[in-house]
Design a protein around this motif. Structure first.
Motif, PDB file in Angstrom:
ATOM      1  N   GLY A 181       2.695   8.052  11.993  1.00 37.60           N
ATOM      2  CA  GLY A 181       2.709   7.278  13.155  1.00 37.60           C
ATOM      3  C   GLY A 181       2.017   5.932  13.264  1.00 37.60           C
ATOM      4  O   GLY A 181       2.123   5.203  14.212  1.00 37.60           O
ATOM      5  N   MET A 182       1.089   5.800  12.523  1.00 40.44           N
ATOM      6  CA  MET A 182       0.303   4.502  12.160  1.00 40.44           C
ATOM      7  C   MET A 182       0.899   3.909  10.915  1.00 40.44           C
ATOM      8  O   MET A 182       1.037   4.603   9.949  1.00 40.44           O
ATOM      9  N   ARG A 183       0.790   2.634  10.877  1.00 40.42           N
ATOM     10  CA  ARG A 183       1.321   1.800   9.918  1.00 40.42           C
ATOM     11  C   ARG A 183       0.155   1.359   9.058  1.00 40.42           C
ATOM     12  O   ARG A 183      -0.165   0.441   8.853  1.00 40.42           O
ATOM     13  N   GLU A 184      -0.573   2.590   8.374  1.00 39.69           N
ATOM     14  CA  GLU A 184      -1.589   2.357   7.674  1.00 39.69           C
ATOM     15  C   GLU A 184      -1.005   2.249   6.087  1.00 39.69           C
ATOM     16  O   GLU A 184      -2.003   1.877   5.220  1.00 39.69           O
ATOM     17  N   PHE A 185       0.146   2.104   5.810  1.00 39.23           N
ATOM     18  CA  PHE A 185       0.863   2.107   4.562  1.00 39.23           C
ATOM     19  C   PHE A 185       2.093   1.637   4.678  1.00 39.23           C
ATOM     20  O   PHE A 185       2.859   1.389   5.824  1.00 39.23           O
ATOM     21  N   ASP A 186       2.551   0.819   3.515  1.00 34.19           N
ATOM     22  CA  ASP A 186       3.942   0.407   3.536  1.00 34.19           C
ATOM     23  C   ASP A 186       5.020   1.387   3.064  1.00 34.19           C
ATOM     24  O   ASP A 186       6.126   1.360   3.492  1.00 34.19           O
ATOM     25  N   ILE A 187       4.537   2.295   2.113  1.00 31.07           N
ATOM     26  CA  ILE A 187       5.316   3.358   1.655  1.00 31.07           C
ATOM     27  C   ILE A 187       4.620   4.612   1.591  1.00 31.07           C
ATOM     28  O   ILE A 187       3.366   4.547   1.248  1.00 31.07           O
ATOM     29  N   ALA A 188       5.173   5.822   1.727  1.00 32.62           N
ATOM     30  CA  ALA A 188       4.377   6.986   1.555  1.00 32.62           C
ATOM     31  C   ALA A 188       5.377   8.235   0.760  1.00 32.62           C
ATOM     32  O   ALA A 188       6.644   8.111   1.033  1.00 32.62           O
ATOM     33  N   ARG A 191       0.760  -1.157   0.057  1.00 35.49           N
ATOM     34  CA  ARG A 191       0.032   0.053  -0.039  1.00 35.49           C
ATOM     35  C   ARG A 191       1.068   1.195   0.012  1.00 35.49           C
ATOM     36  O   ARG A 191       1.940   1.342   0.873  1.00 35.49           O
ATOM     37  N   ILE A 192       0.561   2.197  -1.059  1.00 35.14           N
ATOM     38  CA  ILE A 192       1.379   3.302  -0.998  1.00 35.14           C
ATOM     39  C   ILE A 192       0.367   4.400  -0.928  1.00 35.14           C
ATOM     40  O   ILE A 192      -0.470   4.609  -1.865  1.00 35.14           O
ATOM     41  N   ALA A 193       0.800   5.424  -0.106  1.00 32.58           N
ATOM     42  CA  ALA A 193       0.155   6.647   0.248  1.00 32.58           C
ATOM     43  C   ALA A 193       0.838   7.645  -0.513  1.00 32.58           C
ATOM     44  O   ALA A 193       2.062   7.912  -0.529  1.00 32.58           O
ATOM     45  N   THR A 194       0.149   8.555  -1.358  1.00 32.61           N
ATOM     46  CA  THR A 194       0.840   9.722  -2.210  1.00 32.61           C
ATOM     47  C   THR A 194       0.011  10.764  -2.150  1.00 32.61           C
ATOM     48  O   THR A 194      -1.362  10.859  -2.111  1.00 32.61           O
ATOM     49  N   ASP A 202      -0.118  -7.394  -5.364  1.00 34.88           N
ATOM     50  CA  ASP A 202      -1.157  -6.237  -5.225  1.00 34.88           C
ATOM     51  C   ASP A 202      -0.786  -4.876  -4.995  1.00 34.88           C
ATOM     52  O   ASP A 202      -0.115  -4.894  -3.857  1.00 34.88           O
ATOM     53  N   VAL A 203      -0.970  -3.991  -5.995  1.00 39.65           N
ATOM     54  CA  VAL A 203      -0.544  -2.508  -5.378  1.00 39.65           C
ATOM     55  C   VAL A 203      -1.936  -1.692  -5.091  1.00 39.65           C
ATOM     56  O   VAL A 203      -2.653  -1.484  -5.963  1.00 39.65           O
ATOM     57  N   HIS A 204      -1.867  -0.986  -3.966  1.00 37.60           N
ATOM     58  CA  HIS A 204      -2.841  -0.009  -3.813  1.00 37.60           C
ATOM     59  C   HIS A 204      -2.180   1.308  -3.552  1.00 37.60           C
ATOM     60  O   HIS A 204      -1.302   1.515  -2.758  1.00 37.60           O
ATOM     61  N   ILE A 205      -2.633   2.188  -4.351  1.00 33.71           N
ATOM     62  CA  ILE A 205      -2.350   3.709  -4.501  1.00 33.71           C
ATOM     63  C   ILE A 205      -3.349   4.485  -3.590  1.00 33.71           C
ATOM     64  O   ILE A 205      -4.582   4.463  -4.079  1.00 33.71           O
ATOM     65  N   VAL A 206      -3.164   5.084  -2.591  1.00 31.80           N
ATOM     66  CA  VAL A 206      -4.141   5.875  -1.804  1.00 31.80           C
ATOM     67  C   VAL A 206      -3.607   7.280  -1.945  1.00 31.80           C
ATOM     68  O   VAL A 206      -2.584   7.741  -1.187  1.00 31.80           O
ATOM     69  N   THR A 207      -4.248   8.021  -2.493  1.00 30.13           N
ATOM     70  CA  THR A 207      -4.100   9.441  -2.798  1.00 30.13           C
ATOM     71  C   THR A 207      -5.019  10.291  -1.790  1.00 30.13           C
ATOM     72  O   THR A 207      -6.304   9.892  -1.263  1.00 30.13           O
ATOM     73  N   SER A 208      -4.401  11.515  -1.322  1.00 30.07           N
ATOM     74  CA  SER A 208      -4.920  12.444  -0.263  1.00 30.07           C
ATOM     75  C   SER A 208      -4.341  13.549  -0.556  1.00 30.07           C
ATOM     76  O   SER A 208      -3.108  13.957  -0.710  1.00 30.07           O
ATOM     77  N   THR A 209      -5.277  14.619  -0.173  1.00 34.82           N
ATOM     78  CA  THR A 209      -4.946  16.089   0.150  1.00 34.82           C
ATOM     79  C   THR A 209      -4.890  16.248   1.757  1.00 34.82           C
ATOM     80  O   THR A 209      -4.524  17.552   2.080  1.00 34.82           O
ATOM     81  N   ARG A 210      -4.741  15.183   2.604  1.00 37.55           N
ATOM     82  CA  ARG A 210      -4.349  15.388   3.846  1.00 37.55           C
ATOM     83  C   ARG A 210      -3.280  14.632   4.342  1.00 37.55           C
ATOM     84  O   ARG A 210      -2.924  13.577   3.620  1.00 37.55           O
ATOM     85  N   ASN A 211      -2.523  14.986   5.326  1.00 35.42           N
ATOM     86  CA  ASN A 211      -1.327  14.431   5.892  1.00 35.42           C
ATOM     87  C   ASN A 211      -1.647  12.899   6.247  1.00 35.42           C
ATOM     88  O   ASN A 211      -2.762  12.512   6.846  1.00 35.42           O
ATOM     89  N   VAL A 212      -0.817  12.078   5.613  1.00 37.02           N
ATOM     90  CA  VAL A 212      -0.737  10.689   6.164  1.00 37.02           C
ATOM     91  C   VAL A 212      -0.269  10.593   7.650  1.00 37.02           C
ATOM     92  O   VAL A 212       0.482  11.257   7.998  1.00 37.02           O
TER      93      VAL A 212
END
Length: 308
Positions: free
Chosen positions: A134-141, A94-97, A121-131
């Motif tokens: 401190g929480m392991r909600e993603f593998d890479i950001a 899971r990648i947060a970008t 499987d690759v999950h791309i999670v995009t956002s205009t808020r800070n990831v």
């Protein structure tokens, strides 16, 4: 005795704040999650969550438990191989970008990676808020704000530039623009202000203070398409705006804006082979498109500048 499985349920609720969301991530019913948390609290002898109508938040005791639960989770992940018997990567990364990077840099660069790792499987999670580093909600950001070292290993991924764009038709039909002050007579397009908590994206506050943003949409695709339709002027990354022949830069010598993408990896994820392979992918994509990121991809007939 507290089990690793119970801590897995605890982590999912801590990361998502709601039983239903945690249950979806775990592939179980929300009542199962509730029972697991109640059992965990009985075994520990204290409450780890404060319940409210808006969700579940960590109690003080839950905050103290969190780093220990993450350490156990990381150990379990490391013990379970993320490759199959044929040496191929498996599972999910899971990648947060930020919005633009995920849609226009990362997603188009997945073709070869997908062929090399068909079982990953690759999950791309995009956002205009800070990831939440401190929480392991993603593998890479990929972030726009420099992370704090206590939360993740990180390094500068690349700088990139933005410019202001509009269609020639829009510019011909509206008052001329010779300097930034002239933009007050024009329609500006940008993110929804009260949903934007990433400081580097508050760039209009820096370069055009006091200018009204009449069209606000929480997606760079919305900015781009509104500008292409002639609605107004939008700041866009040059790797997007310069590739669209329907758009032209406005005040390019005055309103060139530089920002930085940072690569962050939670310390628990850094040891995973699938995370290391994805980091290598991100670095290759950025290297291959470095010219686009910094200078755009001009549609003019001029000779292409050498890549940096």
């Amino acid at each position: 005795m507290v089990s690793a499985d119970a801590l897995r349920y605890f982590l999912q609720v801590a990361r998502r704040g709601r039983l239903v969301s945690a249950a979806e991530a775990l592939g179980v019913d929300h009542t199962t999650v509730s029972r697991q948390i109640s059992r965990l609290e009985r075994d520990l002898g204290y409450r780890v969550f404060d319940r409210s109508p808006t969700g579940w938040s960590l109690s003080d005791a839950g905050q103290r438990l969190l780093p220990h639960a993450e350490a156990v989770d990381a150990a379990v992940l490391s013990a379970v191989a993320d490759t199959n018997t044929e040496g191929q990567l498996t599972g999910t990364v899971r990648i947060a970008t930020p919005d633009a990077f995920g849609a226009f840099i990362l997603a188009p660069g997945l073709n070869t990676f997908r062929k090399e790792h068909p079982n990953l499987d690759v999950h791309i999670v995009t956002s205009t808020r800070n990831v939440a580093l401190g929480m392991r909600e993603f593998d890479i950001a990929v972030t726009l704000q420099e992370p704090q070292p206590r939360h993740a290993k990180y390094r500068r991924l690349t700088d990139y530039t933005l410019a202001l764009y509009a269609t020639p038709e829009y510019l011909a039909e509206n008052p001329p623009i010779h300097e930034p002050a002239d933009l007050s007579a024009h329609t500006l397009i940008w993110y929804v202000d009260d949903l934007l908590d990433i400081t580097p994206l508050r760039l209009l506050d820096d370069v055009l203070p006091g200018h009204r943003v009449a069209i606000q949409t929480n997606s760079v695709t919305g900015h781009w398409q509104a500008a292409v339709a002639g609605v107004g002027l939008a700041p866009l990354p040059r790797y997007l705006g310069d590739q669209d022949q329907r758009l032209v830069p406005v005040l390019p010598d005055t309103l060139q804006i530089s920002r930085t993408y940072w690569l962050a990896v939670p310390k628990e994820s850094a040891r995973l082979e699938r995370a290391r392979a994805t980091i290598a992918l991100l670095e290759k994509i950025v290297s291959d498109r470095q010219h686009d990121l910094l200078l755009g991809a001009s549609n003019s007939q001029d000779t292409e500048s050498p890549k940096k």
